[in-house]
Design a protein around this motif. Sequence first.
Motif, PDB file in Angstrom:
ATOM      1  N   ASN A   1       0.859  -1.198   0.000  1.00 53.07           N
ATOM      2  CA  ASN A   1       0.000   0.000   0.000  1.00 53.07           C
ATOM      3  C   ASN A   1       0.887   1.237   0.000  1.00 53.07           C
ATOM      4  N   PRO A   2       1.548   1.533  -1.094  1.00 52.38           N
ATOM      5  CA  PRO A   2       2.508   2.639  -1.126  1.00 52.38           C
ATOM      6  C   PRO A   2       1.804   3.982  -1.282  1.00 52.38           C
ATOM      7  N   GLN A   3       1.442   4.659  -0.192  1.00 52.11           N
ATOM      8  CA  GLN A   3       0.823   5.982  -0.248  1.00 52.11           C
ATOM      9  C   GLN A   3       1.868   7.078  -0.444  1.00 52.11           C
ATOM     10  N   ILE A   4       3.025   6.884   0.146  1.00 55.11           N
ATOM     11  CA  ILE A   4       4.096   7.863   0.016  1.00 55.11           C
ATOM     12  C   ILE A   4       5.283   7.188  -0.646  1.00 55.11           C
ATOM     13  N   ARG A   5       5.738   7.812  -1.721  1.00 53.67           N
ATOM     14  CA  ARG A   5       6.878   7.276  -2.448  1.00 53.67           C
ATOM     15  C   ARG A   5       7.982   8.330  -2.471  1.00 53.67           C
ATOM     16  N   TRP A   6       9.149   7.861  -2.119  1.00 51.65           N
ATOM     17  CA  TRP A   6      10.287   8.765  -2.012  1.00 51.65           C
ATOM     18  C   TRP A   6      11.361   8.299  -2.956  1.00 51.65           C
ATOM     19  N   VAL A   7      12.020   9.283  -3.588  1.00 56.01           N
ATOM     20  CA  VAL A   7      13.102   8.965  -4.489  1.00 56.01           C
ATOM     21  C   VAL A   7      14.228   9.958  -4.262  1.00 56.01           C
ATOM     22  N   ARG A   8      15.438   9.427  -4.307  1.00 58.60           N
ATOM     23  CA  ARG A   8      16.618  10.272  -4.165  1.00 58.60           C
ATOM     24  C   ARG A   8      17.247  10.428  -5.534  1.00 58.60           C
ATOM     25  N   PHE A   9      17.591  11.678  -5.866  1.00 58.52           N
ATOM     26  CA  PHE A   9      18.186  11.939  -7.171  1.00 58.52           C
ATOM     27  C   PHE A   9      19.669  11.543  -7.136  1.00 58.52           C
ATOM     28  N   SER A  10      19.867  10.257  -7.285  1.00 56.17           N
ATOM     29  CA  SER A  10      21.239   9.715  -7.322  1.00 56.17           C
ATOM     30  C   SER A  10      21.260   8.596  -8.353  1.00 56.17           C
ATOM     31  N   GLU A  11      22.382   7.990  -8.480  1.00 55.20           N
ATOM     32  CA  GLU A  11      22.498   6.892  -9.438  1.00 55.20           C
ATOM     33  C   GLU A  11      21.594   5.747  -9.045  1.00 55.20           C
ATOM     34  N   GLN A  12      21.518   5.503  -7.735  1.00 54.87           N
ATOM     35  CA  GLN A  12      20.649   4.419  -7.290  1.00 54.87           C
ATOM     36  C   GLN A  12      19.175   4.769  -7.404  1.00 54.87           C
ATOM     37  N   GLY A  13      18.852   6.090  -7.311  1.00 57.21           N
ATOM     38  CA  GLY A  13      17.447   6.485  -7.321  1.00 57.21           C
ATOM     39  C   GLY A  13      16.816   6.568  -8.685  1.00 57.21           C
ATOM     40  N   ARG A  14      17.600   6.430  -9.716  1.00 55.40           N
ATOM     41  CA  ARG A  14      17.004   6.524 -11.052  1.00 55.40           C
ATOM     42  C   ARG A  14      16.031   5.375 -11.327  1.00 55.40           C
ATOM     43  N   LYS A  15      16.395   4.196 -10.786  1.00 61.55           N
ATOM     44  CA  LYS A  15      15.486   3.059 -10.985  1.00 61.55           C
ATOM     45  C   LYS A  15      14.169   3.264 -10.242  1.00 61.55           C
ATOM     46  N   GLN A  16      14.251   3.990  -9.120  1.00 58.15           N
ATOM     47  CA  GLN A  16      13.014   4.228  -8.359  1.00 58.15           C
ATOM     48  C   GLN A  16      12.054   5.152  -9.115  1.00 58.15           C
ATOM     49  N   LEU A  17      12.525   5.995 -10.015  1.00 58.92           N
ATOM     50  CA  LEU A  17      11.650   6.881 -10.794  1.00 58.92           C
ATOM     51  C   LEU A  17      10.707   6.109 -11.697  1.00 58.92           C
ATOM     52  N   GLU A  18      11.110   4.892 -12.020  1.00 60.46           N
ATOM     53  CA  GLU A  18      10.270   4.115 -12.930  1.00 60.46           C
ATOM     54  C   GLU A  18       8.971   3.668 -12.275  1.00 60.46           C
ATOM     55  N   GLN A  19       8.937   3.718 -10.932  1.00 61.97           N
ATOM     56  CA  GLN A  19       7.702   3.304 -10.250  1.00 61.97           C
ATOM     57  C   GLN A  19       6.621   4.381 -10.310  1.00 61.97           C
ATOM     58  N   PHE A  20       7.024   5.572 -10.702  1.00 67.25           N
ATOM     59  CA  PHE A  20       6.040   6.668 -10.833  1.00 67.25           C
ATOM     60  C   PHE A  20       5.392   6.646 -12.211  1.00 67.25           C
ATOM     61  N   SER A  21       4.218   7.232 -12.259  1.00 63.85           N
ATOM     62  CA  SER A  21       3.504   7.324 -13.544  1.00 63.85           C
ATOM     63  C   SER A  21       4.131   8.425 -14.400  1.00 63.85           C
ATOM     64  N   ASP A  22       3.713   8.400 -15.667  1.00 69.41           N
ATOM     65  CA  ASP A  22       4.264   9.401 -16.592  1.00 69.41           C
ATOM     66  C   ASP A  22       3.920  10.825 -16.132  1.00 69.41           C
ATOM     67  N   GLU A  23       2.666  11.052 -15.657  1.00 70.77           N
ATOM     68  CA  GLU A  23       2.282  12.387 -15.206  1.00 70.77           C
ATOM     69  C   GLU A  23       3.119  12.812 -14.009  1.00 70.77           C
ATOM     70  N   GLN A  24       3.353  11.868 -13.091  1.00 69.94           N
ATOM     71  CA  GLN A  24       4.141  12.192 -11.907  1.00 69.94           C
ATOM     72  C   GLN A  24       5.577  12.533 -12.283  1.00 69.94           C
ATOM     73  N   ARG A  25       6.184  11.715 -13.179  1.00 66.71           N
ATOM     74  CA  ARG A  25       7.549  12.004 -13.600  1.00 66.71           C
ATOM     75  C   ARG A  25       7.645  13.333 -14.330  1.00 66.71           C
ATOM     76  N   GLN A  26       6.581  13.657 -15.124  1.00 69.68           N
ATOM     77  CA  GLN A  26       6.581  14.928 -15.853  1.00 69.68           C
ATOM     78  C   GLN A  26       6.531  16.107 -14.886  1.00 69.68           C
ATOM     79  N   ILE A  27       5.721  15.978 -13.835  1.00 76.10           N
ATOM     80  CA  ILE A  27       5.631  17.055 -12.844  1.00 76.10           C
ATOM     81  C   ILE A  27       6.958  17.187 -12.101  1.00 76.10           C
TER      82      ILE A  27
END
Length: 531
Positions: free
Chosen positions: A85-111
Amino acid sequence: MLLHLSPLSLAEKCRIAFGAAVVFILAIALLLPYFWMGQLTEKACLDAGRAMAQTLLNKHFSTEQPGKSALPPLDSTGAVMDVNNPQIRWVRFSEQGRKQLEQFSDEQRQIIELLKADETRGDRILLTKKDGALRSDYVKVFKATDSCISCHNPQGPSSPFSRNEPIGAVVIQSRGLGGEIGKTILMNRIWIIVAGLIGGVGAFVAFYWITQRVILSPVRQLRALANNVAEGNLGIRSSINTRDEYEKLANAFNHMLDSLQATQEKLRQANKQLDDKIAELSERNIELFRANKIKGEFLANISHEFRTPLNAILGFAEILREKPARLGSDKIQRYADNIITGGKNLLNMLNDLLDLAKAEAGKMQLHIEKTTVEELCDALVRTFSALTKKKKIKVKTILDDNLPVLDTDVGKVRQILYNFLSNAVKFTPKGGRIEIRATMPDEKTARIAITDTGCGIAEADKEKIFEKFRQVDGSITRQSPGSGLGLAISKELATILAGSVGFESEVGKGSTFWLDIPATLAKNEKPNNQN
């Protein structure tokens, strides 16, 4: 366009116009709170997301020990997030965090990319509807501040950051909050619609009352007033007392009615005067017609009266000229008497005409002298003694004892009485009676009346016997000769003597003519106009 499609009344036009105005005004007025409530809803979502993000920042961001593994993601309370139940998703802008961006939707990544590039704004909220449910996605990009640089620098224990460097992002998804937002938006819309309906109904009622009382009521009064005026009632007036333009219009209408009524009254007076003038002209035309008729009768009569003695005079004169030696002295005397009688008759008629002309011109002279009533009556009886004896008419004289000596124009009095007695002898049949009576109606007036037993005068002829050139029988074939001037001259002479003439008559019983004159006539006494 609707106002031109059908012949609408003023009330319907006012209601349609006012209704359209109310709808337009309410739409404009309610759009502002509608958009404002949307902004407030979005702000509430932003505030909720910011609060969660701040909690996350306060609990998670601490000095990171080198060599340790990445921190696990947290939920809205800051605890370790349930992966199911992931209500809050956190991502760090690092080399390791780039893979975590893929869990967001296109609209979220665009914002996230837009917020990373925007130096003035760090968060946004995205409201979407999925499977009939409203969902809110709060996206925030964390950038390095001075407090972050105090630890994250080359000399610090953590990895170094630059000022305003994007270091991470959080996406907070809330379905329950989205439901509350949906309910809030729905309630906002419902209350806005209710407010619009209440405002519209209130405005309609208010405009209806205003239209009926303020606009239409004076118009109806003026229309009723105009209908009464059209029916001819100009005395009606408007009683509108609204203290506005309607009252001014009513006052102008009343002023117009006053002017119209005054003009109508002037026209009525002018028509009345014109009718009077027409009636007067008609009477004068009738009088002229009668006068012309009388003139014709008079000319015919006077010609006949002149012709008779003239023919006699000429005939006897020719006999005397042609056969003087054959005539005896008796015939000559008789012919001469006939010539003298005819000449006197002509002279008398000419004198009558001259006397009438003098009387009308006011050139009649008075010759005042003293005489008695007895002398006047005796001379009058002697003048007509031959005619009365010939017709066997009895003449009786009755004189009162208190008769004074008259001081007047004896000649004119004698002429009046002569005309009266001449008519009495003329119209009294053989064997009739004539009475001459002298009395004193008052202390200053003497009355001499002559009564006969002649044919009398009809009621229809009584008004015209004193008219000039008027005779009861105006035809040439009448039995009684005369010019018809005797009574008219008598009336004029009586007026000159400051007296009057009058008569009473009944058909078949005779007539009575009288003369009333003052016993003493002053030279400067004004004549009266009595009949």
